[in-house]
Each structure stands twice: as structure tokens, then as C-alpha cells.
Write an enzyme that holds these catalytic residues in place. Structure first.
Site: not given
Ligand code: FCB
Length: 459
Positions: A77, A121, A166, A294, A296, A361
Site C-alpha cells: 500500500r 495521504h 484517515e 488503521n 494503533y 495500518e
């Protein structure tokens, strides 16, 4: 321990983004982006770092693709830099910019690696920001034209297209608290940006479909919001508010339900949402084939009348307290909590059923260092903490698949250490170490571990 196997055809890959790795900021007619401007503004990015050179991937892409092949990646990606394609954000395309992504695409396909494109992005052409950027409705239309131009050139070879990465960050960090480019601090601007980003997405989906794109989606960074106290009604209300601002404000219109009433009501306290026009929600709801997630770390909140709120969550002052991470953290100070990924995936399956998911991600920053074992050493990086992080999150993903979540793939963030936005180069997320002085790449222990995971299709 028994082996965990992932479904056949599970997509294993890695992700990067243009401004974070390419460098070559002035090559081949590339125009300036908001990140060029922002990173040159004193005090905005750690130590004044910029993406001028970054990992020099623009010139080293062939070697980087060879490394991806060596690691066995099935997918890669990457994002396209809009200012390489349209230096001013509109008008004629710069063929040399498209040529680069053409070469990259062919190099990937030659190695059997499936390219997954992100069209945006965060590197908006500065010329568009000069006209208001994402607070200007016209940016959404320009974005769709740009998407069509890129698809026109690469659509014969690239199957999977994602519009935005995002948009929460673009809107709230870019225009809300100003921690990211373009550095604006204005709640009303942030909400206008949310809407125009979503509108740009919808218009781009329509343009991509018209060009015959096969798989079209968007990548979000949904918050996995947890109450400090499971039994507290005040904490539950705080969860709902934060969930509205980060998740439902995007997901509900994307999936056809329009903006949630409670979120619109909250927004209206700060700005009259006149930027939402008749018909917009219908455009935003253009069906998608894939939702990129994504993830985290989870977000813990409590409802408190004296709560400081969060600068990235306009209107949460005096209502919400964001709790600092406890327990193990990555180098970003983000809590390491794989169970949060499991809860997030379950929530998608429950609230937005029928939407295929991909983790676009996931990864951790850790203070890696290269160990040289002798004069002839090629160096090694013993990043056991990253392996633990990835292993834990893959186990959580695997368990979610077992519970019926339609998860199609996993892309580690990131292939290479890179320019970590406002943190500059001081945070290392790569499974491959980059020495920024020599551009030497050193696969970390996690890269070798991941190679093994991919080859076994499991843990
Ligand atoms: C995400 C961004 C990505 C990277 C990681 C750490 O929010 O999409 O570019 O910076 O965080």
C-alpha cells in the site's frame, strides 16, 4: 503452541505514504504540498525535519521493491503524491509524475506484489491550500478530477483504490488543533474539512467507478473508545461523544445513514453546518467495496464537567477527560493493547455489517538501533518489542476472524522507517531500518519474523 492459520488468500503486506518516504521534493515538476510548507515553518516539526530527502524512495524504489519481494509481501500500500501529478492541484497533469507511479506499479507487478493505492495521504498541493484547502468545497471536485487522472493512467494495472487516508487526521489535526499541516486552529474549519473530505471521497468513488475501477474503498482511523468506568453513565456519554466525533461522523454518512443527529447537534454549537448541501450525503454514500482500518491504540475517556477535553475533539472541553495511557506503551506513548483491535473489529462487524475490512495500518514505533557485530557486519536490529506488538495484534485479528469478522488482509505500518509527520525522523515504525545519512536499509528482526508469518500464512 498450536499454529494459527489465516484464511487462504489473506492479504499480507506493508504500507507507506508518499511524503513520508519519497523525498525528491523538487524532482520532475513536483509542486509544493502543505507538508513542504508546514515542515519549513519553525516549531512545527521536530528539529525542523522535512520530507525533502526522506528515504529517497523516489530514486531507490526498484531496490525497495526487491526488498519487499524478498520479504514475501503479497501487497504493498503506497500513496500517490497529488503535487507530482498536478503541481498546482488542478489543470494539466505532469506526465513525469505519473511515470514514476507507472514504473513503481510495473516493478511491483513484476514481483507478484499487488499494488494498493491511496490517492490522498495528506500532501495537499499548496496551491489548493492557498484557496482554503479542505475548507473550500471546490477542493473536493479537484480531488475527483485528480483521482480520475491517476486512474486513467494506472487503472489498467491497479485493482484496489482507496480515496483518503484517515480524514479524521486531515480535518481535526490539520484544521482543528493545527498539529499537522496546514496548521490551522479553528473548530469550524475542522468540521467544514470533514465534510469536504467526505464529499471529495464520494465524488472520487464516482469518478473511479466511471473509469471501471474494480475495488474502491477508504481508510479510516476509527477510535476504539473505552470508558474509564464501565458502570458510569457519565463515562458512557463521553464515549458516545468521542465516538461520534471520530467514528460515526465518517462511518454513518459513508454507509448511507447520513450524519448522526447527535453529532450534527454537537457541531452546530460551534459552527452552522451550512457547508452540508442537499444531495451531499447521497454522494458520500456511494457504495464501497472495502473499508481500511488503521489501528494503533485504544482511547480511554471519562465524562467530567471539569474535563480538559482533547484539542483534536472540538467541543469536548468541560465534558471529557482523555486518560493517559497506562501499562506498556510504544515510543509514541501509545498504549499497547491488542484486545482493543479485537473490540474494534467486532464493533464493525456488528454496527456496519456486510463491509469487507482490511487492516491497512498497524505497527509500533520503538527506539531501534543497528548493532554491528564486526567490521564486515551488515548490521542487525533486535526489535523484540515490535515483534511482540505485531504478534499480539495478529492474534487479536485472527480471533476476530474466528468470530466471523470479514477481515481480508493486514498491512504492517511501515515497510521503512520514515518521516513521522510532526515527529520528524525520531520515531521509527519500520520493519526495515533506514540510516538517513547513508540510506542503508537493514531489515530488522521483525522483518524476518514477518517474512516467516507470511510464508506460513500464520503464526
Ligand atoms: C497514521 C498515519 C501514518 C503513520 C502512522 C504512524 O495515522 O496514517 O502515515 O504516520 O499513523
Amino acid at each position: 503452541m498450536s499454529e494459527l492459520r489465516f484464511p487462504d488468500n489473506f492479504v499480507w503486506g506493508a504500507a507507506t505514504a508518499a511524503y513520508q518516504i519519497e523525498g525528491a521534493a523538487r524532482d520532475d515538476g513536483r509542486g509544493p504540498s502543505i507538508w513542504d510548507t508546514f515542515s519549513r515553518t519553525p516549531g512545527r516539526v521536530h528539529a525542523g525535519h522535512t520530507g525533502d530527502v526522506a528515504c529517497d524512495h523516489y530514486h531507490r524504489y526498484a531496490d525497495d521493491v526487491a526488498l519487499m519481494a524478498e520479504l514475501g509481501l503479497k501487497a504493498y500500500r503506497f500513496s500517490i503524491a497529488w503535487p507530482r501529478i498536478q503541481p498546482d492541484g488542478t489543470g494539466p497533469v505532469e506526465p513525469r509524475g505519473l511515470d514514476f507511479y507507472d514504473r513503481l506499479t510495473d516493478a511491483l507487478l513484476d514481483r507478484g506484489i499487488d499494488p494498493i493505492v491511496t490517492l490522498y495521504h495528506w500532501d495537499l498541493p499548496q496551491a489548493l491550500e492557498d484557496r482554503g484547502g479542505w475548507t473550500n468545497r471546490e477542493t473536493a471536485e479537484h480531488f475527483a478530477a485528480y483521482a480520475a487522472a491517476v486512474h486513467g493512467r494506472l487503472g489498467d494495472r491497479i485493482r484496489t483504490w482507496t480515496t483518503l487516508n484517515e480524514p479524521w487526521c486531515s480535518a481535526y489535526l490539520g484544521y482543528g488543533n493545527g498539529l499537522h499541516a496546514p496548521g490551522v486552529r479553528d473548530a469550524g474549519a475542522a468540521f467544514a474539512a470533514v465534510h469536504h473530505l467526505l464529499l471529495g471521497h464520494g465524488l472520487a468513488v464516482r469518478a473511479l467507478r466511471a473509469g471501471g475501477a474494480e475495488v474502491v474503498g477508504i481508510t479510516l482511523n476509527p477510535a476504539q473508545v473505552q470508558p474509564a468506568d464501565l458502570d458510569s453513565a457519565a463515562d458512557a456519554a463521553a464515549v458516545r461523544l468521542v465516538d461520534g466525533l471520530q467514528n460515526r461522523i465518517f462511518l454513518d454518512p459513508l454507509t448511507g445513514a447520513g450524519y448522526p443527529a447527535d453529532v450534527l447537534e454537537h457541531v452546530s454549537r460551534m459552527v452552522e453546518p451550512t457547508f452540508v448541501r442537499n444531495g451531499d450525503e447521497k454522494l458520500i454514500a456511494a457504495p464501497i467495496d472495502l473499508l481500511g482500518i488503521n489501528y494503533y491504540a485504544p482511547t480511554y475517556v471519562a465524562g467530567r464537567p471539569d474535563g480538559a477535553g482533547g484539542s483534536a475533539y472540538p467541543g469536548t472541553e468541560g465534558a471529557v477527560e482523555f486518560l493517559p495511557a497506562t501499562g506498556p506503551c510504544s515510543d509514541m506513548g501509545w498504549a499497547i493493547e491488542p484486545a482493543g483491535l479485537g473490540r474494534l473489529l467486532d464493533r464493525f462487524a456488528a454496527d456496519y455489517p456486510g463491509l469487507p475490512l482490511m487492516i491497512t495500518e498497524n505497527g509500533g514505533a520503538f527506539p531501534d538501533r543497528v548493532i554491528e557485530d564486526g567490521p564486515d557486519s551488515t548490521g542487525r536490529v533486535a526489535d523484540a518489542d515490535r515483534i511482540d506488538y505485531l504478534d499480539g495484534h495478529l492474534r487479536a485479528a485472527h480471533a476476530a476472524i474466528g468470530r466471523g469478522v470479514d477481515l481480508r488482509g493486514y498491512l504492517v505500518w511501515s515497510l521503512l522507517d520514515n518521516f513521522e509527520w510532526a515527529e520528524g525522523y525520531r520515531k521509527r515504525f519500520g520493519i526495515v531500518h533506514v540510516d538517513y545519512l547513508t540510506q542503508r536499509r537493514t531489515p530488522k528482526a521483525s522483518a524476518r519474523w514477518y517474512q516467516e508469518v507470511i510464508s506460513r500464512n500464520g503464526l
